[in-house]
Design an enzyme around this catalytic site. Structure first.
Site, PDB file in Angstrom:
ATOM      1  CG  HIS A  50     -42.778   8.307  -5.771  1.00 47.11           C
ATOM      2  ND1 HIS A  50     -43.099   8.393  -4.431  1.00 47.11           N
ATOM      3  CD2 HIS A  50     -42.022   7.187  -5.895  1.00 47.11           C
ATOM      4  CE1 HIS A  50     -42.556   7.374  -3.787  1.00 47.11           C
ATOM      5  NE2 HIS A  50     -41.901   6.635  -4.656  1.00 47.11           N
ATOM      6  CD  GLU A  81     -46.540  12.492  -5.182  1.00 46.14           C
ATOM      7  OE1 GLU A  81     -47.030  12.373  -4.045  1.00 46.14           O
ATOM      8  OE2 GLU A  81     -46.085  11.528  -5.836  1.00 46.14           O
ATOM      9  CB  CYS A 135     -43.874   9.244   0.097  1.00 46.13           C
ATOM     10  SG  CYS A 135     -42.699   9.759  -1.179  1.00 46.13           S
ATOM     11  CB  CYS A 160     -43.441  13.173  -3.108  1.00 51.00           C
ATOM     12  SG  CYS A 160     -43.102  11.822  -4.268  1.00 51.00           S
TER      13      CYS A 160
END
EC number: 3.5.4.33
Length: 170
Positions: A63, A65, A93, A96
């Site tokens: 992801h 992040e 999410c 993260c």
């Protein structure tokens, strides 16, 4: 300086860094990835950048992040990202948000909420969970329309592409 001047300066600073996160999201989009981007800022400089790479790397943890956190940790030679702000185009999410807490990021700024997986207040708030030993301040809605439009346009094009493909196959 008056409070309104300070607030305006802070808003403009958040928008400046969110535009950098949007630029990262466009890199993901160019690869056919969901357009989500992130930057980590410390002392007025970007020390970590990331964009969604799940499909490209076949890695569910890639992801925006997570990529930015890894890069910032290398830049600081530390897993603790103290005195940093993480800017991301979409609400984090659970994975993260957990990484932000674990890496001690003191502030997270995001663009648009995520009604399906948002863990910075939409579905739950892992970043400010009082039972954790560290909490992360949240600022939301920075350049929300631009961040939301990136995602909306991407998924609209994806649906149109799928529909065109199924029409051709018929």
């Amino acid at each position: 300086m008056e409070n309104t001047d300070i607030a305006l300066d802070l808003q403009l600073e958040h928008e400046q860094w969110m535009r950098e996160a949007i630029a990262e999201a466009r890199k993901a989009e160019a690869l056919g990835e969901v357009p989500i981007g992130a930057v980590i800022v410390q002392g007025g400089a970007i020390i970590g950048r990331g964009y969604n790479l799940r499909e490209t790397t076949l890695d569910s943890t890639a992801h925006a992040e997570m990529v930015a956190i890894r890069e910032a940790s290398k830049a600081l030679n530390s897993w603790r990202l103290l005195d940093c702000t993480l800017y991301v185009t979409l609400e984090p999410c659970p994975m993260c948000a957990g990484a932000m807490v674990q890496s001690r990021v003191p502030r997270t700024v995001y663009g648009t909420p995520d009604p399906k997986a948002g863990c910075a207040g939409t579905l739950m708030n892992l970043l400010e969970e009082p039972r954790f030993n560290h909490r992360t301040e949240i600022i939301s809605g920075i350049l929300q329309e631009e961040c939301a439009e990136l995602l909306t346009s991407f998924f609209r094009r994806l649906r149109q592409k799928r529909q065109s493909k199924s029409n051709i196959e018929e």
